[in-house]
Design an enzyme around this catalytic site. Sequence first.
Site, mmCIF file in Angstrom:
data_model
loop_
_atom_site.group_PDB
_atom_site.id
_atom_site.type_symbol
_atom_site.label_atom_id
_atom_site.label_comp_id
_atom_site.label_asym_id
_atom_site.label_seq_id
_atom_site.Cartn_x
_atom_site.Cartn_y
_atom_site.Cartn_z
ATOM 1 N N GLY A 74 0.816 -1.218 0.000
ATOM 2 C CA GLY A 74 0.000 0.000 0.000
ATOM 3 C C GLY A 74 0.845 1.261 0.000
ATOM 4 O O GLY A 74 1.952 1.273 0.534
ATOM 5 N N ARG A 100 1.225 -5.818 -4.908
ATOM 6 C CA ARG A 100 1.224 -6.705 -3.736
ATOM 7 C C ARG A 100 1.681 -8.135 -4.066
ATOM 8 O O ARG A 100 1.416 -9.067 -3.304
ATOM 9 C CB ARG A 100 -0.166 -6.744 -3.111
ATOM 10 N N ASP A 157 5.645 -7.882 5.800
ATOM 11 C CA ASP A 157 5.715 -9.043 4.897
ATOM 12 C C ASP A 157 6.753 -8.835 3.798
ATOM 13 O O ASP A 157 7.539 -9.731 3.489
ATOM 14 C CB ASP A 157 4.348 -9.306 4.242
ATOM 15 N N LYS A 209 8.236 0.744 5.513
ATOM 16 C CA LYS A 209 7.086 1.527 5.023
ATOM 17 C C LYS A 209 5.782 0.953 5.533
ATOM 18 O O LYS A 209 5.637 -0.259 5.597
ATOM 19 C CB LYS A 209 7.085 1.496 3.494
ATOM 20 N N THR A 210 4.851 1.726 5.912
ATOM 21 C CA THR A 210 3.421 1.427 6.052
ATOM 22 C C THR A 210 2.761 2.493 6.913
ATOM 23 O O THR A 210 3.273 2.832 7.992
ATOM 24 C CB THR A 210 3.087 0.026 6.639
ATOM 25 N N ASP A 259 0.240 1.977 8.476
ATOM 26 C CA ASP A 259 -0.353 1.270 9.626
ATOM 27 C C ASP A 259 0.486 1.384 10.899
ATOM 28 O O ASP A 259 -0.020 1.161 11.994
ATOM 29 C CB ASP A 259 -0.546 -0.218 9.298
HETATM 30 P P1 FBP Z 1 0.610 -1.913 3.679
HETATM 31 O O1 FBP Z 1 0.614 -2.810 4.882
HETATM 32 O O2 FBP Z 1 1.019 -2.573 2.431
HETATM 33 O O3 FBP Z 1 1.404 -0.655 3.934
HETATM 34 O O4 FBP Z 1 -0.883 -1.412 3.418
HETATM 35 C C1 FBP Z 1 -1.691 -1.070 4.477
HETATM 36 C C2 FBP Z 1 -3.073 -0.633 4.061
HETATM 37 O O5 FBP Z 1 -3.103 0.743 3.796
HETATM 38 C C3 FBP Z 1 -4.066 -1.029 5.146
HETATM 39 O O6 FBP Z 1 -4.183 -0.030 6.100
HETATM 40 C C4 FBP Z 1 -5.309 -1.329 4.351
HETATM 41 O O7 FBP Z 1 -6.120 -2.283 4.988
HETATM 42 C C5 FBP Z 1 -4.765 -1.903 3.091
HETATM 43 O O8 FBP Z 1 -3.505 -1.324 2.898
HETATM 44 C C6 FBP Z 1 -5.647 -1.628 1.906
HETATM 45 O O9 FBP Z 1 -5.145 -2.315 0.806
HETATM 46 P P2 FBP Z 1 -5.374 -1.916 -0.712
HETATM 47 O O10 FBP Z 1 -4.402 -0.822 -1.014
HETATM 48 O O11 FBP Z 1 -5.006 -3.141 -1.440
HETATM 49 O O12 FBP Z 1 -6.784 -1.476 -0.866
#
Ligand code: FBP
Length: 551
Positions: free
Chosen positions: A80, A144, A175, A201-202, A204
């Site tokens: 993400g 992803r 991951d 990165k994230t 979250d």
């Molecule tokens: P990452 O763990 O890859 O940084 O992504 C986190 C996130 O933003 C979550 O908060 C959310 O649930 C998810 O990605 C949403 O995924 P997508 O971008 O596939 O809609």
Amino acid sequence: MKPMTKSPLQIARAGYQPKLPNALKGNVVLKEGAATESVADQDDIKKLFPNTYGMPLITFEPGEKRNYPVKNVGVILSGGQAPGGHNVICGLFDGLKALNPANKLYGFLGGPSGLVDHQYIELTKEIVDEYRNTGGFDIIGSGRTKLEEAEQYDKGAEICHKLDISAIVIIGGDDSNTNACVLAEYYAQKGEPIQVIGCPKTIDGDLKNEMIETSFGFDTACKVYSELIGNIQRDANSAKKYWHFIRLMGRSASHITLECALQSQPNICIISEEVEANNLTLSDVVENIVKVIVHRADHGLNFGTVLIPEGLIEFIPAMKKLIAELNDLLAHNDDFNALETDDEKRQYVKGMLSPETAQVYRDLPKGIARQLTLDRDPHGNVQVSLIETEKLLIEMVAKRLAQLKAQGVYKGKFSSINHFFGYEGRCAIPSNFDADYTYSLGYTASVLISEGKTGYMSSVRNTTAPAAEWIAGGVPITMMMNMERRHGKMKPVIQKALVRLDGAPFKFFAANREKWADEEMSYIYPGPIQYYGPTEVCDQPTKTLQLEKGL
Ligand code: FBP
């Protein structure tokens, strides 16, 4: 490349020079610390990573000028979006050029699949300059795809040989960095001269530990959401007629929700980790919300804000069980996929679940039950961002309030509005903190590469101090690992950082939440991110970081 049309702020930000730690401003010397151990399961991790286990911590300090060999480097954005990803690439590019002007940087397109499918561009100064201090991952795109098969690693090596690439930087979450470590070990075992470096990165915020103080993007995303929550609170306090149920991104951990609560002081905030620790049911969560609504109504306050973490549903034990059963049931299930109507699908699922979980499934509103059976992500997990937990809670709360009204216990008026904040913050223009932090992480990665390191994550610490005093270096990724059960098998993975109930940020929240629930004037209105102005307005790290550091 066609130049982009830019806003005045974008033009100003293009000229912003991110701050670097003093140690990276001139010539650098590498200092090795003590050998490291993984956080748990040391014997297993050591066996799986014979070449990259136990390596020392690294810090960089000012040193003498050195000549570094020429390196071609590849970079990948994984998962993400998170504000600051472009600046990691800018810092990496500038660092590589400063260490040896003949160094080259390639970007693999569309995430890890770009490495496997040989999709790439050379990142020139002209391209990189277009993306300085901007949000988004569009410079090379993200994806992803999981890198976990030997065949993928070999395809990656093939393109590295062709382009003479001797190092890959993977910018990703827990991951992706786990996979980076497996890739580093694989190449080391095979004698492939390809280094692999990770970057945390994230939005979250759940990739953090003793050595990685925060993942990038968390700061900006939380500031964007907190601004929006503050605006809603001002509206609620002005109109005094709505309860706002606000779900916040964060697939698993509740760090975003907690940080936003610390910044905005809502009336109610649910933390998934606490729900799980107290073994609460969905009805318990509803009852806790109802209590506050009734209490405020008794004081004539028929409005308020409720913050809900995106991952909540998976932390409620009965729901967790249901989701786990659904994950197994729906994985590659052609019979289910062949069914046409929602009703057929519902009947099919009900018939296949265990009696206990079938009851939980039956009790859910149809819309939510359907959302739980939608397409899984590439890891086979339910996509929690698509589950409208805030609507589920509104429905259940409204039902319960109607019962209490009938009993004469509740005399208020309940009008609700639902919100979901996630995508609004993931590509925001990075805050000064994230712009500086990510540039430093990228620059640090360039030094780790030039020093010949592999299996390390770029690390920048002491981040509550001014940027000049930040400590740059590298942490062996194996140090963050433990063994966990994934899809029925024990796997080495980076330990995910959930909200700690004994940590200072949660304790601060828990000590104040009753006051925030009751008082009319507890709301904070943080306002938008500021990029120019006094340092106390523009350069503050998150409340989470400040509380964790005892500030
Ligand atoms: P990452 O763990 O890859 O940084 O992504 C986190 C996130 O933003 C979550 O908060 C959310 O649930 C998810 O990605 C949403 O995924 P997508 O971008 O596939 O809609």
